[in-house]
Enzyme design. Structure first.
Site, PDB file in Angstrom:
ATOM      1  N   GLY A   1       0.810  -1.212   0.000  1.00  0.00           N
ATOM      2  CA  GLY A   1       0.000   0.000   0.000  1.00  0.00           C
ATOM      3  C   GLY A   1       0.839   1.254   0.000  1.00  0.00           C
TER       4      GLY A   1
ATOM      5  CD  GLU B   1      -9.138  -1.944   5.845  1.00  0.00           C
ATOM      6  OE1 GLU B   1      -8.861  -2.997   6.452  1.00  0.00           O
ATOM      7  OE2 GLU B   1     -10.211  -1.747   5.267  1.00  0.00           O
TER       8      GLU B   1
ATOM      9  CB  CYS C   1      -8.715  -5.316   8.379  1.00  0.00           C
ATOM     10  SG  CYS C   1     -10.491  -5.132   8.149  1.00  0.00           S
TER      11      CYS C   1
ATOM     12  CD  GLU D   1      -2.110  -6.237  10.445  1.00  0.00           C
ATOM     13  OE1 GLU D   1      -3.269  -6.670  10.403  1.00  0.00           O
ATOM     14  OE2 GLU D   1      -1.609  -5.538   9.542  1.00  0.00           O
TER      15      GLU D   1
END
Length: 518
Positions: free
Chosen positions: A246, A265, A302, A393
């Site tokens: 991204g 996102e 997510c 993450e």
């Protein structure tokens, strides 16, 4: 399956030679599926974006009712795929049938939500009426409109083969706004994507929409994705995926000769804040909720809760004891792709190998390829504050539980959080009021603040906000889910002193559309 050609959909035509491309893959069996798919080349990409640009000239003039008819027809066509779609998607993703059937319902529901929004707009048109006699200068007649941006590139996501893929929220909101789309299908589920694209084409033909309003390119090449964002015909991008990809595509969008908005996102650890009284009263129940949420989709949501923050005290030991007990009994599960399974193992190993981090519990050992073990790691507040990389993450069934010695330390940790999609606070109403400072600080780091509920599950509705500060999303001012998502793909345009005969119908004096007049 006779319905699959393995080709691209460009301007209403299926084209390409799948024999020279790639195979669909079954992650549970760890073997290729019998379906071959094309690798899109530059010529096909140029044809797709050109078809979208040509379609835009006609589609942008379609009234809201006709666009609503198209969205309803698409929802009906996808619904009609029924068990065929579920069967194929299960093979390509290893996701359970019940989950995929629910996702199909959500996908069709968001198409119908945008159709309803077009027919019954909730926000009034804004009009400033002329005051020709005003002194010292007359006031002109000004009417605020929203114009569609143009063709939108949509990137399918690995973890939601329907709701965030070819006909996910990005596609639905772009079409609702009046923008054609060029979808770059995710190579993890190309057969699922083609089935959906065939349903979309049948709806386009049924309502007589321009054929180039929906185009699909299949392929695995990173170069294809980059060229699509660079294509001058593309006027906006919708993306759900990894931070690394991204960020790369976002930079390409920003560095074009004509920069375009990139609505990405990119990921989130969705912190869970457990307040002392609630924790003391409900430690075991909170642990069970955490376990259920983090294991949804094998942790590949997510909104999966990857961070728990609590003060040391009555309930904290019971919480961790119950959570570790549940994890130790947890069977392994298949990840979406071999690449995602490998990335999870590497990220989980890095986490538990970090200084001051302890492996609190691990699930049952893996028995097949592409599986993952659930994992609970733990550390102190001091360790977290000294190592901000612990807030990265880990995409999969992994949670870091952090225990703090005092509230000041907890507040400092909240202030160091990078942007998140969600944050949950578990507490009684009174202690939430007493800890309002913690609540406010957390609110400024998330797109959605949740009270006494786990974050997994995103309601498709008018008030939903699915986004957040960087790096959860590239545009904290927008949402990728819900009715407000349509605003990403329009821009404001004011009509000044135009005759009624030249105004868009919804801005005319006689329009039935709600109007706010000044």
């Amino acid at each position: 399956m006779n319905q699959l050609s393995g080709q691209h959909l460009i301007n209403g035509q299926w084209t390409g030679e799948p024999e020279a491309g790639f195979s669909s893959f079954d992650p549970e069996r760890n073997e290729p599926l019998p379906w071959q798919f094309c690798e899109a080349n530059t010529e096909q990409l140029e044809a797709a974006v050109g078809a979208a640009e040509s379609a835009f000239l006609a589609y942008r003039l379609w009234p809201a009712e006709r666009r609503a008819e198209l969205l309803d027809a698409m929802a009906d066509a996808i619904d009609a795929l029924g068990e065929t779609l579920t069967h194929v998607a299960t093979q390509e993703t290893a996701l359970p049938e019940a989950r995929l059937n629910g996702e199909r319902g959500r996908t069709c529901g968001q198409l119908r939500l945008f159709a309803q929004l077009l027919r019954e707009p909730r926000q009034p048109a804004i009009i400033d009426l002329a005051q020709p006699d005003r002194q010292p200068l007359p006031k002109p007649d000004i009417r605020l409109d929203q114009l569609p941006l143009g063709p939108v590139a949509v990137f399918g996501a690995s973890n939601f083969p329907l709701a965030f893929s070819a006909v996910g929220g990005d596609t639905a909101s772009a079409l609702a706004a009046g923008c054609p789309v060029v979808v770059k299908g995710h190579p993890a589920h190309p057969a699922t994507t083609e089935l959906v694209a065939r349903a979309m084409l049948s709806a386009i033909e049924k309502v007589g929409a321009p054929k180039g309003v929906f185009n699909l390119l299949q392929g695995r090449s990173p170069q294809l994705s980059q060229e699509l964002v660079r294509a001058p015909e593309i006027q906006a991008v919708g993306f759900t995926g990894s931070f690394k990809v991204g960020q790369l595509l976002s930079r390409i969008a920003a560095n074009r000769p004509q920069p375009i908005p990139f609505f990405g996102e990119l990921g989130s650890i969705n912190p869970q804040l457990l307040l002392p009284q609630k924790l003391a009263e409900s430690a075991e129940a909170l642990a069970e909720q955490q376990h259920g949420s983090m294991m949804m989709g094998q942790g590949q949501f997510c909104t999966s809760p990857g961070l728990v923050m609590m003060l040391r005290g009555e309930g904290s030991d019971r919480y961790l004891s119950r959570l570790t007990s549940l994890i130790e009994q947890q069977a392994p599960g298949t990840m979406l792709t071999p690449g995602i399974a490998n990335a999870y193992r590497e990220a989980a190993h890095k986490l538990v190998s970090s200084d001051g981090v302890h492996l609190a519990a691990q699930g049952l050992p893996c028995t097949h390829a592409n599986q993952s073990q659930a994992l609970i790691a733990s550390c102190s507040g001091d360790t977290l504050l000294a190592n901000p990389e612990l807030l990265e993450e880990v995409f999969g069934p992994c949670t870091l539980v952090v225990t703090f010695d005092h509230a000041r330390q907890l507040l400092e940790a909240i202030r160091t959080l990078p942007g998140q999609l969600t944050g949950s606070v578990h507490g009684t109403e009174q202690e939430m009021c007493n800890e309002r400072t913690l609540m406010v600080e957390l609110a400024y780091r998330v797109g959605r603040l949740i009270a006494n509920q786990m974050p997994t599950g995103v309601e498709v509705c008018h008030a939903m906000q699915h986004g957040g500060p960087w790096p959860a999303a590239t545009h904290s001012q927008s949402t990728s889910v819900g009715a407000e998502a349509i605003k990403r793909f329009t821009r404001p345009m004011a009509w000044q002193n135009l005759p009624q005969s030249l105004l868009p119908q919804h801005l005319c004096d006689q329009s039935t559309t709600p109007q706010l007049r000044y």
